[in-house]
Motif scaffolding. Structure first.
Motif, PDB file in Angstrom:
ATOM      1  N   PRO A  57       0.804  -1.233   0.000  1.00 59.21           N
ATOM      2  CA  PRO A  57       0.000   0.000   0.000  1.00 59.21           C
ATOM      3  C   PRO A  57       0.835   1.281   0.000  1.00 59.21           C
ATOM      4  O   PRO A  57       0.350   2.334  -0.384  1.00 59.21           O
ATOM      5  CB  PRO A  57      -0.819  -0.096   1.292  1.00 59.21           C
ATOM      6  CG  PRO A  57      -0.827  -1.530   1.646  1.00 59.21           C
ATOM      7  CD  PRO A  57       0.456  -2.107   1.115  1.00 59.21           C
ATOM      8  N   TYR A  58       2.090   1.181   0.416  1.00 60.09           N
ATOM      9  CA  TYR A  58       2.943   2.362   0.441  1.00 60.09           C
ATOM     10  C   TYR A  58       3.623   2.615  -0.903  1.00 60.09           C
ATOM     11  O   TYR A  58       4.172   3.684  -1.129  1.00 60.09           O
ATOM     12  CB  TYR A  58       4.001   2.227   1.543  1.00 60.09           C
ATOM     13  CG  TYR A  58       3.376   2.131   2.906  1.00 60.09           C
ATOM     14  CD1 TYR A  58       2.928   3.266   3.563  1.00 60.09           C
ATOM     15  CD2 TYR A  58       3.203   0.894   3.517  1.00 60.09           C
ATOM     16  CE1 TYR A  58       2.332   3.180   4.808  1.00 60.09           C
ATOM     17  CE2 TYR A  58       2.612   0.807   4.766  1.00 60.09           C
ATOM     18  CZ  TYR A  58       2.176   1.947   5.405  1.00 60.09           C
ATOM     19  OH  TYR A  58       1.583   1.869   6.632  1.00 60.09           O
ATOM     20  N   LEU A  60       2.164   1.139  -4.117  1.00 60.66           N
ATOM     21  CA  LEU A  60       1.210   1.046  -5.223  1.00 60.66           C
ATOM     22  C   LEU A  60      -0.109   1.693  -4.836  1.00 60.66           C
ATOM     23  O   LEU A  60      -0.569   1.517  -3.713  1.00 60.66           O
ATOM     24  CB  LEU A  60       0.963  -0.425  -5.579  1.00 60.66           C
ATOM     25  CG  LEU A  60       2.194  -1.240  -5.976  1.00 60.66           C
ATOM     26  CD1 LEU A  60       1.821  -2.701  -6.118  1.00 60.66           C
ATOM     27  CD2 LEU A  60       2.785  -0.712  -7.258  1.00 60.66           C
ATOM     28  N   PRO A  61      -0.737   2.412  -5.764  1.00 65.31           N
ATOM     29  CA  PRO A  61      -2.036   3.008  -5.444  1.00 65.31           C
ATOM     30  C   PRO A  61      -3.099   1.934  -5.309  1.00 65.31           C
ATOM     31  O   PRO A  61      -3.036   0.884  -5.954  1.00 65.31           O
ATOM     32  CB  PRO A  61      -2.330   3.903  -6.651  1.00 65.31           C
ATOM     33  CG  PRO A  61      -1.520   3.329  -7.756  1.00 65.31           C
ATOM     34  CD  PRO A  61      -0.310   2.701  -7.121  1.00 65.31           C
ATOM     35  N   LYS A  62      -4.057   2.182  -4.429  1.00 61.12           N
ATOM     36  CA  LYS A  62      -5.152   1.247  -4.237  1.00 61.12           C
ATOM     37  C   LYS A  62      -6.102   1.352  -5.427  1.00 61.12           C
ATOM     38  O   LYS A  62      -6.447   2.439  -5.873  1.00 61.12           O
ATOM     39  CB  LYS A  62      -5.902   1.572  -2.949  1.00 61.12           C
ATOM     40  CG  LYS A  62      -6.899   0.534  -2.558  1.00 61.12           C
ATOM     41  CD  LYS A  62      -7.452   0.818  -1.184  1.00 61.12           C
ATOM     42  CE  LYS A  62      -8.385  -0.289  -0.783  1.00 61.12           C
ATOM     43  NZ  LYS A  62      -8.885  -0.099   0.578  1.00 61.12           N
ATOM     44  N   GLU A  64      -9.720   0.723  -7.111  1.00 58.24           N
ATOM     45  CA  GLU A  64     -11.119   0.540  -6.742  1.00 58.24           C
ATOM     46  C   GLU A  64     -11.843  -0.220  -7.846  1.00 58.24           C
ATOM     47  O   GLU A  64     -11.555  -0.035  -9.028  1.00 58.24           O
ATOM     48  CB  GLU A  64     -11.796   1.886  -6.519  1.00 58.24           C
ATOM     49  CG  GLU A  64     -11.255   2.617  -5.307  1.00 58.24           C
ATOM     50  CD  GLU A  64     -12.029   3.881  -5.019  1.00 58.24           C
ATOM     51  OE1 GLU A  64     -13.233   3.939  -5.355  1.00 58.24           O
ATOM     52  OE2 GLU A  64     -11.428   4.803  -4.465  1.00 58.24           O
TER      53      GLU A  64
END
Length: 79
Positions: A57-58, A60-62, A64
């Motif tokens: 998560p630090y 790569l973008p999450k 949706e």
């Protein structure tokens, strides 16, 4: 009943200790980045994967999930 502030830091002024601690931690993390690959190699595959999943998560973008809505054009991928 609210009372007026009579001392201490002004509202919005950063805490000096917190600022200094962040600088120290940032420097430690920066120096350890070079060693992460070495540390990961020493771990068992399962442990390595767990650490990588926690770090993702630090880096790569999450993403949706995208949902199709009724009456929405469905030819986005057709050229």
């Amino acid at each position: 009943m609210k009372t007026t502030k009579t001392g201490g830091r002004q509202k919005g002024t950063p805490n000096r200790i917190t600022k200094e601690l962040r600088i120290v931690l940032k420097n430690i993390l920066h120096s350890e980045l070079e060693n992460i690959a070495v540390y990961l190699e020493k771990l068992e595959p399962k442990e390595r994967l767990e650490i990588l999943v926690k770090l993702m998560p630090y880096a790569l973008p999450k993403i949706e999930m995208v949902h199709y809505k009724e009456n929405e054009p469905s030819n986005y991928w057709d050229d």
